[in-house]
Structure formats: C-alpha cells, structure tokens
Design a protein around this motif. Structure first.
Motif, mmCIF file in Angstrom:
data_model
loop_
_atom_site.group_PDB
_atom_site.id
_atom_site.type_symbol
_atom_site.label_atom_id
_atom_site.label_comp_id
_atom_site.label_asym_id
_atom_site.label_seq_id
_atom_site.Cartn_x
_atom_site.Cartn_y
_atom_site.Cartn_z
ATOM 1 N N ASP A 77 49.663 -7.687 36.231
ATOM 2 C CA ASP A 77 49.814 -7.395 37.664
ATOM 3 C C ASP A 77 48.593 -6.665 38.221
ATOM 4 N N ARG A 78 48.152 -5.624 37.519
ATOM 5 C CA ARG A 78 47.012 -4.840 38.030
ATOM 6 C C ARG A 78 45.728 -5.649 38.066
ATOM 7 N N GLN A 79 45.498 -6.485 37.051
ATOM 8 C CA GLN A 79 44.240 -7.225 36.944
ATOM 9 C C GLN A 79 44.320 -8.636 37.525
ATOM 10 N N GLU A 80 45.519 -9.025 37.967
ATOM 11 C CA GLU A 80 45.739 -10.360 38.530
ATOM 12 C C GLU A 80 45.305 -11.451 37.551
ATOM 13 N N ILE A 81 45.807 -11.309 36.323
ATOM 14 C CA ILE A 81 45.556 -12.274 35.255
ATOM 15 C C ILE A 81 46.912 -12.817 34.820
ATOM 16 N N SER A 82 46.985 -14.096 34.561
ATOM 17 C CA SER A 82 48.217 -14.726 34.099
ATOM 18 C C SER A 82 48.740 -14.034 32.835
ATOM 19 N N LEU A 83 50.047 -13.761 32.798
ATOM 20 C CA LEU A 83 50.660 -13.116 31.647
ATOM 21 C C LEU A 83 50.506 -13.978 30.393
ATOM 22 N N SER A 84 50.706 -15.280 30.512
ATOM 23 C CA SER A 84 50.582 -16.140 29.332
ATOM 24 C C SER A 84 49.149 -16.146 28.803
ATOM 25 N N TYR A 85 48.173 -16.072 29.697
ATOM 26 C CA TYR A 85 46.766 -16.006 29.295
ATOM 27 C C TYR A 85 46.494 -14.698 28.564
ATOM 28 N N LEU A 86 47.023 -13.590 29.103
ATOM 29 C CA LEU A 86 46.858 -12.293 28.447
ATOM 30 C C LEU A 86 47.502 -12.278 27.071
ATOM 31 N N GLU A 87 48.655 -12.921 26.941
ATOM 32 C CA GLU A 87 49.321 -12.978 25.636
ATOM 33 C C GLU A 87 48.415 -13.648 24.601
ATOM 34 N N GLN A 88 47.738 -14.719 24.999
ATOM 35 C CA GLN A 88 46.810 -15.398 24.089
ATOM 36 C C GLN A 88 45.642 -14.487 23.717
ATOM 37 N N LEU A 89 45.078 -13.808 24.725
ATOM 38 C CA LEU A 89 43.953 -12.919 24.468
ATOM 39 C C LEU A 89 44.361 -11.770 23.549
ATOM 40 N N PHE A 90 45.524 -11.179 23.813
ATOM 41 C CA PHE A 90 45.949 -10.022 23.032
ATOM 42 C C PHE A 90 46.346 -10.413 21.614
ATOM 43 N N ALA A 91 46.768 -11.641 21.409
ATOM 44 C CA ALA A 91 47.027 -12.111 20.045
ATOM 45 C C ALA A 91 45.711 -12.096 19.252
ATOM 46 N N ARG A 92 44.634 -12.537 19.866
ATOM 47 C CA ARG A 92 43.321 -12.524 19.205
ATOM 48 C C ARG A 92 42.818 -11.096 19.009
ATOM 49 N N LEU A 93 43.006 -10.266 20.038
ATOM 50 C CA LEU A 93 42.572 -8.868 19.928
ATOM 51 C C LEU A 93 43.335 -8.159 18.810
ATOM 52 N N ARG A 94 44.610 -8.457 18.673
ATOM 53 C CA ARG A 94 45.430 -7.850 17.616
ATOM 54 C C ARG A 94 44.970 -8.334 16.244
ATOM 55 N N ARG A 95 44.745 -9.642 16.110
ATOM 56 C CA ARG A 95 44.272 -10.199 14.832
ATOM 57 C C ARG A 95 42.925 -9.599 14.415
ATOM 58 N N ASN A 96 42.135 -9.203 15.390
ATOM 59 C CA ASN A 96 40.824 -8.618 15.108
ATOM 60 C C ASN A 96 40.852 -7.095 15.034
ATOM 61 N N GLY A 97 42.038 -6.517 15.051
ATOM 62 C CA GLY A 97 42.190 -5.079 14.844
ATOM 63 C C GLY A 97 41.799 -4.194 16.006
ATOM 64 N N LEU A 98 41.775 -4.746 17.216
ATOM 65 C CA LEU A 98 41.383 -3.949 18.380
ATOM 66 C C LEU A 98 42.571 -3.339 19.110
ATOM 67 N N VAL A 99 43.732 -3.953 18.987
ATOM 68 C CA VAL A 99 44.952 -3.413 19.595
ATOM 69 C C VAL A 99 46.081 -3.494 18.572
ATOM 70 N N SER A 100 47.099 -2.696 18.813
ATOM 71 C CA SER A 100 48.330 -2.791 18.015
ATOM 72 C C SER A 100 49.479 -2.973 18.994
ATOM 73 N N SER A 101 50.537 -3.616 18.519
ATOM 74 C CA SER A 101 51.665 -3.881 19.412
ATOM 75 C C SER A 101 52.877 -3.067 18.979
ATOM 76 N N VAL A 102 53.690 -2.725 19.974
ATOM 77 C CA VAL A 102 54.939 -2.010 19.753
ATOM 78 C C VAL A 102 56.032 -2.867 20.369
ATOM 79 N N ARG A 103 57.029 -3.222 19.567
ATOM 80 C CA ARG A 103 58.119 -4.080 20.047
ATOM 81 C C ARG A 103 59.253 -3.252 20.625
ATOM 82 N N GLY A 104 60.095 -3.942 21.392
ATOM 83 C CA GLY A 104 61.309 -3.324 21.900
ATOM 84 C C GLY A 104 61.129 -2.644 23.233
#
Length: 156
Positions: free
Chosen positions: A33-60
């Motif tokens: 919402d803040r960056q006006e980027i598609s949520l599905s696009y961000l999900e793809q980017l963050f999957a790569r960022l997570r695989r490369n150890g730049l972010v971690s995810s918290v579920r729930g």
C-alpha cells in the motif's frame, strides 16, 4: 550487475521495511500500500530476499517480515543481486547472440562494460539501507554538484 525494475522495487520495499519495522514484523500488504507495488509481486520479491538471507518471515496474526540483519549491515548491492542475480552488461558468452550475429570473441568494448559493472557494484556495495534511510547519499550527491559548480565558476 543487472539493474532492473525488480531490483528497484526490492530496494524500495526493503527501505520501507527498515523504516517501519521498529523490531516488529511488517505485513507485505502494508508495504504494498505505501509503495504502490502489487502484493503478489512483493511476495515474489520477498521469497527471493528470504532465500538470500536478507529478510525473515513471521507467520500468523501479527506476522510479516523483518530484516535478517541491521540496516547498517545490509548493502543495496545484496538486495539487487538477490532479486536480479549477478548478470551484468559485461556478461558475454562464447557463441552468445548479439542480434543476429554470434559473438565468438570478446568485443573491444568488453572491458568498458566490465568496468562499468564493477563501478556500479562497488557503489551499491558501499551504500546501506541505513544510508538511504538517513539520506546520507544525498550529501554525497550535493558535494559532487557543489564541486562541479565551483569548477564551472572558476573556468569562467
């Protein structure tokens, strides 16, 4: 180093995450919402960022993403390479196609593009998320502009 829209969006999202996290997970929907980027696009980017150890995810409930390391230790080059890979302008392969003509030897300009890649990578490796958030890179640009103005004025 390849610079694409994907890389730019990943950097924008990581800067947003670093600014709004305050130690708590940030939902991708808020960043979208803040960056006006598609949520599905961000999900793809963050999957790569997570695989490369730049972010971690918290579920729930209350979940989202956190930086995997402090903003001061996360350089922009790592973000771009995580989503775009290391392919750059100087990546010529034997037999690669350049238009309709195969490249069998390195073109004379190969070193030029290789050095450009090196300079871009070096610069983006020297800038951290913290530098962007704290606008420390603007001061560098301002100094260059001031120096160019001073040189131009002395030349007159």
């Amino acid at each position: 180093m390849r610079l694409s829209t994907k890389g730019r969006y990943a950097v924008m999202a990581m800067v947003d995450l670093a600014r709004h996290s305050n130690g708590y997970p940030v939902p991708l929907g808020e960043i979208a919402d803040r960056q006006e980027i598609s949520l599905s696009y961000l999900e793809q980017l963050f999957a790569r960022l997570r695989r490369n150890g730049l972010v971690s995810s918290v579920r729930g409930p209350g979940g989202g993403y956190l930086l995997a390391r402090p903003a001061e230790e996360t350089c922009i080059a790592d973000i771009v390479m995580a989503v775009d890979g290391p392919v750059g302008t100087a990546s010529f392969g034997t037999g690669a196609m350049d238009g309709a003509q195969p490249i069998r030897t390195c073109p004379l300009t190969h070193d030029l593009w290789l050095e450009l890649d090196n300079q871009v990578h070096s610069y983006l490796s020297s800038v951290t998320l913290a530098d962007v958030i704290e606008r420390r890179i603007l001061a560098t640009n301002a100094m260059v502009v001031q120096e160019e103005t001073r040189v131009a004025m002395t030349a007159e």
